[in-house]
Design a protein around this motif. Structure first.
Motif, PDB file in Angstrom:
ATOM      1  N   PRO A  92      47.164  47.934  47.897  1.00  0.00           N
ATOM      2  CA  PRO A  92      47.440  46.613  47.627  1.00  0.00           C
ATOM      3  C   PRO A  92      46.074  45.963  48.060  1.00  0.00           C
ATOM      4  CG  PRO A  92      48.832  47.116  49.480  1.00  0.00           C
ATOM      5  CD  PRO A  92      48.462  48.618  48.694  1.00  0.00           C
ATOM      6  N   ASN A  93      45.515  45.079  47.288  1.00  0.00           N
ATOM      7  CA  ASN A  93      44.047  44.474  47.530  1.00  0.00           C
ATOM      8  C   ASN A  93      44.405  43.039  46.967  1.00  0.00           C
ATOM      9  OD1 ASN A  93      41.603  43.810  47.683  1.00  0.00           O
ATOM     10  ND2 ASN A  93      40.638  45.522  46.526  1.00  0.00           N
ATOM     11  N   VAL A  94      43.479  41.897  47.604  1.00  0.00           N
ATOM     12  CA  VAL A  94      43.717  40.490  47.446  1.00  0.00           C
ATOM     13  C   VAL A  94      42.511  40.107  46.866  1.00  0.00           C
ATOM     14  CG1 VAL A  94      44.337  38.277  48.003  1.00  0.00           C
ATOM     15  CG2 VAL A  94      45.820  40.230  48.639  1.00  0.00           C
ATOM     16  N   GLY A  95      42.264  39.237  45.716  1.00  0.00           N
ATOM     17  CA  GLY A  95      41.146  38.802  45.312  1.00  0.00           C
ATOM     18  C   GLY A  95      41.279  37.543  45.014  1.00  0.00           C
ATOM     19  N   ILE A  96      40.181  36.436  45.356  1.00  0.00           N
ATOM     20  CA  ILE A  96      40.066  35.104  44.745  1.00  0.00           C
ATOM     21  C   ILE A  96      38.772  35.020  44.068  1.00  0.00           C
ATOM     22  CG2 ILE A  96      41.781  34.227  46.487  1.00  0.00           C
ATOM     23  CD1 ILE A  96      39.440  33.387  48.340  1.00  0.00           C
ATOM     24  N   ALA A  97      38.755  33.911  43.252  1.00  0.00           N
ATOM     25  CA  ALA A  97      37.478  33.647  42.406  1.00  0.00           C
ATOM     26  C   ALA A  97      36.369  32.943  43.022  1.00  0.00           C
ATOM     27  CB  ALA A  97      37.911  32.630  41.156  1.00  0.00           C
TER      28      ALA A  97
END
Length: 234
Positions: A92-97
């Motif tokens: 699991p990995n979280v990204g935002i623009a």
């Protein structure tokens, strides 16, 4: 006599007018006004354009984020098998623009892979990667300290508390990096211990970094809000 009265009244009236005039002048002299017009903007946390690179999890990869996701697992394979003494990829990995508000990021892991009452030593577990820390009092571990479930915070470079995932001035989309990379199955795990529909669910919580709230700092407020959110994930 009448004329004297009229003159007296006239003098009194004139004096009253002078007093009133003086009063108006005083109010005008001691009064000031000013107004300020402020334009507000709405903050935003947007999905990244690309999925993270499977080999460099904190960088954008070549694959488009067509599903408009924040939470990614680039190496997970559906219906991965549970084999005691082995492991399976789950990252699991979280990204935002880029250009989004800077944010604090949390992940909650719900481990429902074994039946209720199963000894924690026989429960599938994972090891945290470098960018992450457990939120105090919010995780379940086995007797030997292996992580089984709970609330975790992005904490790259932080000595305590969460770290900010900086997106506002970033040149490209930003990612936390993987919370963990594999789920491991104890060699003592038996088929009779496995739940009827074994699942490990990961959920992300992204909180704008400039929100102080009632806490002493924005970081403390983010942790407090994440704990409230986590209650609904259990």
């Amino acid at each position: 006599m009448e004329n004297k009265k009229k003159k007296r009244y006239g003098i009194v009236a004139a004096l009253l007018l002078l007093v009133l005039a003086a009063g108006v002048g005083t109010y005008a002299w001691l009064t000031a006004t000013q107004s300020l017009e402020n334009v507000f903007t709405v903050g935003s946390i947007n999905t990244p354009e690309k999925k993270p690179d499977p080999n460099q999890p904190d960088k954008p990869g070549p694959e488009n984020n067509d599903g408009k996701a924040y939470l990614f697992e680039t190496k997970w394979k559906d219906s991965s098998k549970i084999v005691p003494g082995s492991s399976t990829d789950k990252n699991p990995n979280v990204g935002i623009a880029k250009g989004s508000d800077d944010a604090y990021v949390f992940i909650y892991v719900k481990n429902a892979m074994v039946k209720d009452g199963t000894d924690l030593a026989n429960t599938p577990y994972f090891s945290l990667n470098a960018n992450w820390k457990a939120v105090d009092g919010q995780v379940t571990t086995s007797a030997d300290g292996k992580y089984l479930s709970g609330l975790f915070m992005y904490a790259k470079g932080a000595t305590s508390g969460p770290a900010v995932l900086g997106a506002e001035n970033a040149a490209e989309d930003v990612y936390t990096g993987e919370l963990f990379s594999k789920v491991l199955f104890p060699s003592t795990l038996e088929g009779s211990m496995v739940a009827e529909n074994p699942k490990m669910t990961v959920s992300a919580y992204i909180f704008g970094a400039d929100q102080k709230g009632e806490e002493a700092t924005p970081a403390a407020n983010a942790v407090a809000q994440a704990k409230e959110w986590a209650k609904a994930q259990k």
